[in-house]
Write an enzyme that holds these catalytic residues in place. Structure first.
Site: not given
Ligand code: AMP
Length: 222
Positions: A13, A88, A127, A162
């Site tokens: 995504k 989320r 990744r 990451r």
């Molecule tokens: P992502 O890069 O979208 O995979 O986000 C990495 C991490 O950031 C996630 O595993 C969550 O711990 C935190 N995170 C990102 N977006 C959200 C959200 N909308 N609500 C809560 N935690 C978030």
């Protein structure tokens, strides 16, 4: 056009949202990227976010909603945005609707990427992301490796992995996604704006481009 990208971690995504943002000229807003930036700067918000992210848990709703609400006031977000990783939770989805409603706006379309867990785990473990924030290109060291190991093809910056892309957090992140996405998916389904997209071959190099083209076709028909 306000677009919410849904999909498990590693579903593509982020890559899809980036390409879509370029093609539609809308800003790409990734809450994960926003948190990582704060972590890098070692701010209070970064420290707080990291205490959750490092365990594969969600950052509390009130913190996350606040940063998105602020970001949506920026000049570049007034004609629409591509949201990636937000909402989320159902609470976040409802809060987003309220924020947009105040400006007589609404979420227009919610593409949901459907990919099997096997492909997701394989993707996450391979990744690599460009460390240059302006570029942010995403590679897969197995399916889509850079020409020179560890170096971005596009801008020449170093590629980084990451810290939350490891076997320990993946299962937890997938479980968190599954638990929360059910409510989110029904919420957007009831509004009639959810579009499920399953790439024909998710391991194809141009899988994300194909998904973007499908989304653009749907947008055109709207
Ligand atoms: P992502 O890069 O979208 O995979 O986000 C990495 C991490 O950031 C996630 O595993 C969550 O711990 C935190 N995170 C990102 N977006 C959200 C959200 N909308 N609500 C809560 N935690 C978030």
């Amino acid at each position: 056009m306000y677009i919410v990208m849904l999909g498990a971690p590693g579903s593509g995504k982020g890559t899809t949202a980036k390409i879509l943002a370029k093609k539609t000229n809308l800003p790409h807003i990734s809450t994960g990227d926003m948190f990582r930036e704060q972590i890098k700067k070692d701010t209070e918000l970064g420290k707080l976010a990291n205490s959750y992210i490092s365990k594969g848990q969600l950052v509390p709703d009130e913190v996350t909603i606040h940063i998105v609400e602020d970001r949506l006031t920026w000049e570049d977000a007034q004609n629409g945005v591509i949201l990636d990783g937000f909402p989320r939770t159902l609470e976040q989805a409802k809060a987003l609707d309220e924020i947009l409603e105040k400006q007589a706006k609404k979420v227009d379309i919610v593409p949901e990427l459907i990919i099997s867990d096997d492909v997701i785990i394989d993707r996450i473990l391979h990744r690599a992301t460009c460390s240059n924030k302006e570029c942010g290109a995403i590679y897969n060291t197995k399916f889509k490796p850079p020409k020179v190991e560890g170096i971005c093809d596009i801008c020449g910056s170093a590629l980084v992995t990451r810290t939350d892309d490891n076997r320990e957090t993946i299962q937890n992140r997938l479980e968190v996604y599954r638990n929360n996405s059910k409510d989110l998916i029904s919420y957007y389904q009831e509004k009639g704006i959810l579009v499920s997209i399953e790439p024909e071959d998710p391991t194809a190099e141009n899988a994300s481009e194909q998904v973007v083209n499908k989304i653009l076709e749907i947008i055109k028909r709207k």
